[in-house]
Design a protein around this motif. Structure first.
Motif, mmCIF file in Angstrom:
data_model
loop_
_atom_site.group_PDB
_atom_site.id
_atom_site.type_symbol
_atom_site.label_atom_id
_atom_site.label_comp_id
_atom_site.label_asym_id
_atom_site.label_seq_id
_atom_site.Cartn_x
_atom_site.Cartn_y
_atom_site.Cartn_z
ATOM 1 N N ASN A 191 33.554 50.512 36.665
ATOM 2 C CA ASN A 191 34.710 49.663 36.670
ATOM 3 C C ASN A 191 34.148 48.410 37.089
ATOM 4 O OD1 ASN A 191 36.539 51.428 35.518
ATOM 5 N ND2 ASN A 191 37.448 51.674 37.430
ATOM 6 N N ALA A 192 33.643 48.222 38.010
ATOM 7 C CA ALA A 192 32.841 46.919 38.765
ATOM 8 C C ALA A 192 31.947 46.262 37.544
ATOM 9 C CB ALA A 192 32.024 47.108 40.176
ATOM 10 N N GLN B 127 34.003 44.931 34.650
ATOM 11 C CA GLN B 127 34.692 43.531 35.036
ATOM 12 C C GLN B 127 33.664 42.376 35.228
ATOM 13 O OE1 GLN B 127 36.982 44.363 38.773
ATOM 14 N NE2 GLN B 127 37.952 46.352 37.758
ATOM 15 N N PHE B 128 32.530 42.890 35.516
ATOM 16 C CA PHE B 128 31.559 41.892 35.404
ATOM 17 C C PHE B 128 31.273 41.215 33.984
ATOM 18 C CE2 PHE B 128 26.889 41.376 34.715
ATOM 19 C CZ PHE B 128 26.735 39.865 35.167
ATOM 20 N N ASN C 25 33.904 43.503 42.968
ATOM 21 C CA ASN C 25 34.845 44.111 42.157
ATOM 22 C C ASN C 25 34.995 45.425 42.099
ATOM 23 O OD1 ASN C 25 34.736 41.652 40.504
ATOM 24 N ND2 ASN C 25 33.141 42.337 39.228
ATOM 25 N N LYS D 147 39.249 47.826 32.896
ATOM 26 C CA LYS D 147 38.920 48.899 33.810
ATOM 27 C C LYS D 147 38.756 50.358 32.967
ATOM 28 C CE LYS D 147 41.653 48.725 37.250
ATOM 29 N NZ LYS D 147 42.555 48.921 38.724
ATOM 30 N N ARG E 133 41.655 43.610 45.275
ATOM 31 C CA ARG E 133 42.167 42.778 46.446
ATOM 32 C C ARG E 133 43.447 43.384 46.741
ATOM 33 N NH1 ARG E 133 40.143 37.665 46.320
ATOM 34 N NH2 ARG E 133 38.445 37.175 44.352
ATOM 35 N N PRO F 87 38.333 40.715 34.962
ATOM 36 C CA PRO F 87 38.962 41.437 35.667
ATOM 37 C C PRO F 87 40.212 42.244 35.194
ATOM 38 C CG PRO F 87 39.627 39.239 35.817
ATOM 39 C CD PRO F 87 38.679 39.221 34.845
ATOM 40 N N ASN G 69 28.330 40.437 43.533
ATOM 41 C CA ASN G 69 29.662 40.360 42.566
ATOM 42 C C ASN G 69 29.944 41.852 42.163
ATOM 43 O OD1 ASN G 69 29.457 37.507 42.567
ATOM 44 N ND2 ASN G 69 28.155 37.413 40.733
#
Length: 802
Positions: free
Chosen positions: A313-314, A317-318, A158, A325, A162, A322, A154
């Motif tokens: 940042n990942a 966001q977790f 992130n 950041k 995308r 989302p 996960n």
């Protein structure tokens, strides 16, 4: 001739004789000594010339910080303004930067032809096939691992957005909000991000790239507007079971095939370890080969901050969703003064050049010592009573004085022409390093001189050591010093080689000089010896200890070998005056017969006489030989050569004894054994009661030798030769001058100013007569001659003619 009441010369008398001889010798070789002392000036001038040329080139308008004329008040008057904002890309490097520019943080993305793909070395089937390289469409891979696979995947999802959005009107926010990267090589300074000025590609990273994914981004730098071609690259997250699996995969595929190609390169690898909802713990594995050869690029220069930002940042966001950041807007370098490259030339070349300058003394000292050995001048002096102590003291003192003057001229001249290497570092610290090393260098020359018997060979080897040490120090040892991963213990081990210890000391001086120049402070000071990363204290200790060890070993080997002992002989306390050695008959006489023959009655009678003499409490004869043998080992398949076969004889005082025989009969071998030039294979001989095997130093005080070949200093006069050897025989004042005159007259060298001509200008016969005069100076009790001239009048106890 002088009477024989003068006795053996004392230590200081011998030292005085050698000092006077050396002063006369070096006075006539003053030109060579001056050329040697002035040699550092040549290298210093070469270095300052290189520095001047570099500075001139850096001062050219194309490389000098840019300037323009600005009418800031609107009154038509031009005001000159200089700075990075008015410079071209080439000019910007030399500008002072009080407030460095801000640069968008980039990610190090592999070039398309190097991105990880399936290969014969990599078993992972989730990598793309190698065919994607032909179309330059290979994705850029990120490897993931950790204890919690679900969480790790996960977080990896992130990390790569995308999609990306670009707003040309707000390019700074766009570059900070998207993940941008480059495959250009980083630079050691971050004043300008090289990706914005290279011809390589500029990328943005996302999960899937659209069909039309390339566009031009305008970027303003000072007065220049740069147009950057930006294209999309697909990011690929791949899970691995452990960090060791990642390590194994990268290791196997990274440099297979052509070693210059990076075959399977990844962006980075992330090990999330025990990360969970309450703990964020991650290790990032990055490609360290993007550092320079020293491994000392700052982390920002190899584009690691963006990798850390992606993982952070990942995780946000977790936890939060989302939309959250950390916006990474820019990175910037430290401020700098003008022209970083101005002093870099001297600090980089200084350790190499100055190592050559100091090591230049080694072959000079070595060849001087080997010359005396090759010409047998050293053994000639020993045969006339010069002991090891005076020889070492005077010779060492001369070389130390020459080396000290050499170094003083070197440092003084370097300071006068303005080399910061000397002026910024404390002179007392430099003095200690140079003084210790020149002492070690002299001791090494004394030790190594025993390995050579030819001046040309010693000279070639000496200069190979000089230049080889400098080159290996500059291009190998310095690399290890700068590589933080190289074990410090191995550095210390390499510093045991004296040349590397010197190079390390000069390298530390250069580093402190560089730091002092840019920070406006001083260079190396005594307080800096305790700095954690400073090796100068370690170097000083190593050089000092090696000096004592090498000097002791060199003196020991010289003393025991020259006295006939084995190098493994245990040093005893120095005896004030050796006593004649009592000797029993040789045990070898009973069985070691090399050939069968019937000995003549006179030979048997002589051997019996020797046996009887050796059984007495003392030996009163001038010369006694006991079964003396010399066997040379066979070479090239030949058998041993028996030069002297068990010679026994007894020669009383006042007797003339002639050794006759054809070439190869062993005459010269016999005399060489008697004078200590070679050692007997077995048996021994006694001169005035002293054993030639162990007491040659005592024998030399009562022996006069005229060698088979003339052993003379070419630049000394006949009179100076006799004065030197007369002093060694303890002649002084009027007795010395009278003995010299008598010797010169007896060999017909006193008239027409011949006595004051240099020996190198003598004819062969005149040299021979001078050698005879030298052998007779000081009234020796035993004299050895290759022949006896009919016009020489002798007044000695015993002599041997061969």
């Amino acid at each position: 001739m002088a009477d024989s009441s003068h006795g053996p010369a004392s230590f200081w008398t011998q030292a005085d004789a050698l000092l006077r001889k050396n002063l006369a010798f070096h006075k006539r070789n003053i030109r060579s000594n001056v050329q040697l002392v002035l040699f550092p000036l040549v290298l210093c001038m070469l270095l300052i010339t290189i520095q001047t040329v570099v500075n001139i080139e850096l001062s050219q308008p194309a490389l000098r910080c840019g300037c323009i004329c600005v009418d800031s008040n609107g009154d038509g008057k031009c005001e000159k303004k200089c700075g990075i904002e008015y410079s071209t890309v080439d000019q910007a490097w030399s500008c002072p930067v009080a407030s460095p520019a801000q640069w968008p943080p980039l990610l190090q993305i592999p070039a398309p032809e190097y991105r990880a793909v399936q290969s014969e070395f990599i078993a992972s089937m989730d990598l793309p096939k190698e065919s994607c390289r032909k179309s330059s469409s290979c994705p850029a891979t990120i490897l993931l691992t950790g204890k919690n696979r679900t969480l790790g995947r996960n977080l990896g999802a992130n990390m790569i957005p995308r999609s990306s959005s670009f707003n040309i009107s707000d390019i700074s926010h766009t570059m900070a909000n998207n993940i941008l990267g480059s495959d250009s090589k980083p630079q050691p300074t971050f004043l300008m991000e090289p990706a914005f000025f290279s011809n390589l590609s500029f990328y943005y990273l996302q999960r899937h790239c659209p069909t039309n994914s390339s566009f031009t981004v305008p970027f303003k730098f000072g007065s220049a507007v740069l147009k950057l071609e930006c294209s999309c690259v697909q990011g690929l997250n791949l899970w691995r079971h452990s960090s060791s699996e990642i390590n194994d995969e990268v290791y196997k595929g990274y440099r297979r095939g052509n070693p210059k190609r990076k075959i399977n390169e990844i962006i980075a690898a992330y090990d999330f370890l025990d990360t969970d909802a309450t703990r964020f713990n991650v290790s990032i594995l990055y490609n360290s080969t993007y550092r320079n050869e020293t491994g000392k690029y700052p982390i920002s220069a190899i584009r690691m901050p963006r990798s850390v930002n992606m993982a952070s940042n990942a995780y946000l966001q977790f936890l939060l969703g989302p939309g959250f950041k950390i916006l990474f807007e820019f990175v910037k370098s430290m401020p700098k003064q003008e022209s970083l490259l101005r002093l870099e030339i001297s600090t980089r070349l200084g350790p190499l050049f100055f190592t050559w300058v100091i090591l230049q003394l080694f072959p000079v000292i070595l060849t001087s010592l080997v010359y005396e050995k090759e010409q047998r001048l050293r053994i000639m002096m020993k045969m006339h009573g010069l002991g090891d102590g005076p020889y070492w003291m005077i010779s060492y003192s001369y070389f130390l004085l020459l080396s000290s003057v050499y170094m003083i001229v070197f440092v003084t001249f370097g300071s006068l022409i303005g080399l910061k290497f000397f002026t910024l570092n404390d002179y007392s610290v430099q003095l200690v390093l140079y003084f210790l090393y020149i002492n070690l260098q002299i001791a090494l020359a004394f030790l190594v001189s025993g390995l050579f018997s030819n001046v040309k060979t010693a000279s070639v080897v000496g200069y190979i050591i000089v230049f080889g040490t400098g080159i290996l120090g500059g291009f190998l040892f310095q690399f290890f010093l700068q590589a933080s991963s190289f074990p410090r213990g191995w550095i210390t081990a390499m510093e045991l080689f004296p040349g590397f210890a010197l190079y390390r000391g000069l390298y530390e001086f250069a580093q402190y000089c560089l730091n002092g120049y840019f920070t406006g402070t001083v260079g190396m000071r005594w307080k800096h010896l305790n700095d954690r990363d400073n090796g100068i204290k370690e170097v000083l200790i190593i050089i000092f200890v090696e000096w004592l060890v090498v000097l002791s070993v060199a003196f020991y080997l010289n003393k025991v070998i020259s006295s006939g002992r084995s190098p493994t002989y245990t040093i005893r306390n120095f005896q004030k005056e050796p006593q004649p050695l009592l000797q029993k008959p040789s045990s070898e006489r009973q069985g070691s017969i090399d050939f069968v023959q019937m000995e003549k009655s006179d030979v048997l009678q002589e051997k019996g006489k020797v046996v009887q003499l050796l059984q007495e409490s003392s030996i009163s004869l001038a010369i006694v030989c006991d079964n003396l043998k010399k066997i040379y080992p066979g070479r090239d398949g030949n058998t041993e050569k028996h030069a002297v076969r068990g010679l026994s004889l007894a020669l009383p005082h006042g007797e003339c004894f002639g050794v006759l025989g054809p070439n190869g009969a062993g005459k010269t071998s016999f005399i060489n054994m008697m004078t200590g030039i070679i050692k007997p294979s077995s048996g021994t001989a006694f001169v005035e009661g002293f054993d030639i095997q162990t007491q040659m130093n005592s024998i030399y005080t009562s022996m006069g030798v005229c060698p088979q070949h003339d052993l003379l200093w070419e630049t000394l006069t006949g009179r100076e030769h006799l004065l030197f050897y007369g002093r060694l025989k303890n002649l002084k004042g009027a007795a010395l001058n009278q003995a010299v005159e008598d010797s010169l007259k007896s060999v017909n060298l006193f008239y027409d100013g011949v006595a004051d001509k240099q020996a190198g200008k003598y004819s062969g016969g005149m040299k021979r007569r001078l050698s005879v005069a030298i052998s007779l100076i000081g009234d020796p009790k035993v004299a050895l001659f290759p022949y006896l001239h009919k016009r020489i009048f002798l007044n000695i106890d015993s002599f041997v003619i061969y």
